[in-house]
Scaffold this motif. Structure first.
Motif, PDB file in Angstrom:
ATOM      1  N   GLU A 163       1.832  35.077   2.275  1.00  0.00           N
ATOM      2  CA  GLU A 163       1.647  34.530   0.957  1.00  0.00           C
ATOM      3  C   GLU A 163       2.107  32.611   0.930  1.00  0.00           C
ATOM      4  O   GLU A 163       1.747  32.302  -0.071  1.00  0.00           O
ATOM      5  CB  GLU A 163       2.107  35.484  -0.425  1.00  0.00           C
ATOM      6  N   ASP A 164       3.172  32.361   1.678  1.00  0.00           N
ATOM      7  CA  ASP A 164       3.431  31.002   1.860  1.00  0.00           C
ATOM      8  C   ASP A 164       2.278  30.080   2.367  1.00  0.00           C
ATOM      9  O   ASP A 164       2.384  28.752   2.329  1.00  0.00           O
ATOM     10  CB  ASP A 164       4.659  30.916   2.294  1.00  0.00           C
ATOM     11  N   THR A 165       1.147  31.040   2.929  1.00  0.00           N
ATOM     12  CA  THR A 165       0.031  30.138   3.505  1.00  0.00           C
ATOM     13  C   THR A 165      -0.653  29.186   2.857  1.00  0.00           C
ATOM     14  O   THR A 165      -1.178  29.674   1.490  1.00  0.00           O
ATOM     15  CB  THR A 165      -0.728  31.094   4.288  1.00  0.00           C
ATOM     16  N   ALA A 166      -0.671  27.774   2.930  1.00  0.00           N
ATOM     17  CA  ALA A 166      -1.329  27.046   1.938  1.00  0.00           C
ATOM     18  C   ALA A 166      -1.468  25.486   2.773  1.00  0.00           C
ATOM     19  O   ALA A 166      -0.618  25.354   3.599  1.00  0.00           O
ATOM     20  CB  ALA A 166      -0.554  26.945   0.554  1.00  0.00           C
ATOM     21  N   VAL A 167      -1.898  24.771   2.018  1.00  0.00           N
ATOM     22  CA  VAL A 167      -1.707  23.176   2.151  1.00  0.00           C
ATOM     23  C   VAL A 167      -0.604  22.735   1.568  1.00  0.00           C
ATOM     24  O   VAL A 167      -0.650  22.887   0.189  1.00  0.00           O
ATOM     25  CB  VAL A 167      -3.042  22.293   2.002  1.00  0.00           C
ATOM     26  N   TYR A 168       0.376  22.194   2.037  1.00  0.00           N
ATOM     27  CA  TYR A 168       1.537  21.585   1.350  1.00  0.00           C
ATOM     28  C   TYR A 168       1.368  20.287   1.132  1.00  0.00           C
ATOM     29  O   TYR A 168       0.984  19.315   2.042  1.00  0.00           O
ATOM     30  CB  TYR A 168       2.582  21.999   2.075  1.00  0.00           C
ATOM     31  N   PHE A 169       1.592  19.467  -0.131  1.00  0.00           N
ATOM     32  CA  PHE A 169       1.489  18.168  -0.598  1.00  0.00           C
ATOM     33  C   PHE A 169       2.543  17.794  -1.046  1.00  0.00           C
ATOM     34  O   PHE A 169       3.599  18.273  -1.659  1.00  0.00           O
ATOM     35  CB  PHE A 169       0.295  18.216  -1.753  1.00  0.00           C
ATOM     36  N   CYS A 170       3.040  16.559  -0.603  1.00  0.00           N
ATOM     37  CA  CYS A 170       4.117  15.590  -0.970  1.00  0.00           C
ATOM     38  C   CYS A 170       3.713  14.933  -2.110  1.00  0.00           C
ATOM     39  O   CYS A 170       2.389  14.375  -2.115  1.00  0.00           O
ATOM     40  CB  CYS A 170       4.504  14.741   0.084  1.00  0.00           C
ATOM     41  N   ASN A 171       4.609  14.758  -3.194  1.00  0.00           N
ATOM     42  CA  ASN A 171       4.200  14.133  -4.398  1.00  0.00           C
ATOM     43  C   ASN A 171       5.235  13.265  -4.748  1.00  0.00           C
ATOM     44  O   ASN A 171       6.571  13.647  -4.886  1.00  0.00           O
ATOM     45  CB  ASN A 171       4.114  15.092  -5.757  1.00  0.00           C
ATOM     46  N   ALA A 172       5.228  11.882  -5.311  1.00  0.00           N
ATOM     47  CA  ALA A 172       5.937  11.125  -5.857  1.00  0.00           C
ATOM     48  C   ALA A 172       5.510  10.683  -7.434  1.00  0.00           C
ATOM     49  O   ALA A 172       4.435  10.502  -7.641  1.00  0.00           O
ATOM     50  CB  ALA A 172       6.148   9.852  -5.127  1.00  0.00           C
ATOM     51  N   GLN A 220       0.902  -1.212   0.057  1.00  0.00           N
ATOM     52  CA  GLN A 220      -0.063  -0.133  -0.007  1.00  0.00           C
ATOM     53  C   GLN A 220       0.880   1.204  -0.084  1.00  0.00           C
ATOM     54  O   GLN A 220       1.731   1.453   0.977  1.00  0.00           O
ATOM     55  CB  GLN A 220      -0.973  -0.212   1.298  1.00  0.00           C
ATOM     56  N   VAL A 221       0.655   2.119  -1.032  1.00  0.00           N
ATOM     57  CA  VAL A 221       1.452   3.178  -1.041  1.00  0.00           C
ATOM     58  C   VAL A 221       0.932   4.393  -0.146  1.00  0.00           C
ATOM     59  O   VAL A 221      -0.243   4.669   0.187  1.00  0.00           O
ATOM     60  CB  VAL A 221       1.281   3.782  -2.611  1.00  0.00           C
ATOM     61  N   GLN A 222       1.748   4.948   0.439  1.00  0.00           N
ATOM     62  CA  GLN A 222       1.611   5.974   1.622  1.00  0.00           C
ATOM     63  C   GLN A 222       2.589   7.222   1.588  1.00  0.00           C
ATOM     64  O   GLN A 222       3.791   6.914   1.384  1.00  0.00           O
ATOM     65  CB  GLN A 222       1.625   5.399   2.870  1.00  0.00           C
ATOM     66  N   LEU A 223       2.270   8.223   1.552  1.00  0.00           N
ATOM     67  CA  LEU A 223       3.008   9.480   1.653  1.00  0.00           C
ATOM     68  C   LEU A 223       2.398  10.268   2.918  1.00  0.00           C
ATOM     69  O   LEU A 223       1.190  10.766   2.893  1.00  0.00           O
ATOM     70  CB  LEU A 223       2.993  10.371   0.519  1.00  0.00           C
ATOM     71  N   VAL A 224       3.229  10.329   3.823  1.00  0.00           N
ATOM     72  CA  VAL A 224       2.606  11.038   5.125  1.00  0.00           C
ATOM     73  C   VAL A 224       3.315  12.259   5.411  1.00  0.00           C
ATOM     74  O   VAL A 224       4.595  12.145   5.866  1.00  0.00           O
ATOM     75  CB  VAL A 224       2.726   9.978   6.329  1.00  0.00           C
TER      76      VAL A 224
END
Length: 120
Positions: A89-98, A1-5
């Motif tokens: 302006e850096d306020t955001a939800v940050y997502f990890c991507n592979a 199962q792929v996970q990025l946490v």
């Protein structure tokens, strides 16, 4: 199962620093380019930084150059984003991507995101 946490988000004052981590599992981490994206309310998701499979090549959005640093630890299956001199302006939800391209097929995985809020 792929996970990025992802972890490490939070509230920080302008000019402060945060370090994000993304722990990967379920796939061959060393074979994937890793990236951080972010999405602010009402805006499209944008690429913040990317690092190559071996870590030798990095790319940054113009808005974060000189302030953010992406790195990876292949032994720990983890990618990091060190964020300095943070701005509202850096306020955001940050997502990890592979992501990887194999035999003309793109494989891409996403984390669930971590909130970064820059405010006084």
């Amino acid at each position: 199962q792929v996970q990025l946490v992802e972890s490490g988000g939070g509230l920080v004052q302008p000019g402060g620093s945060l370090s994000l981590s993304c722990a990967a599992s379920g796939f061959i981490f060393s074979g994937y380019a890793m990236s951080w994206y972010r999405q602010a309310p009402g805006k499209e998701r944008e690429l913040v930084a990317r690092i190559s499979t071996a870590g030798g090549i990095t790319n940054y959005a113009d808005s974060v150059k000189g302030r953010f640093t992406i790195s990876r630890d292949i032994a720990k299956n983890t990618v990091y984003l060190q964020m300095n001199s943070l701005k509202p302006e850096d306020t955001a939800v940050y997502f990890c991507n592979a992501e990887r391209l194999l035999l003309s097929k793109k494989y891409t995985y996403w984390g669930q995101g971590t909130q970064v809020t820059v405010s006084s």
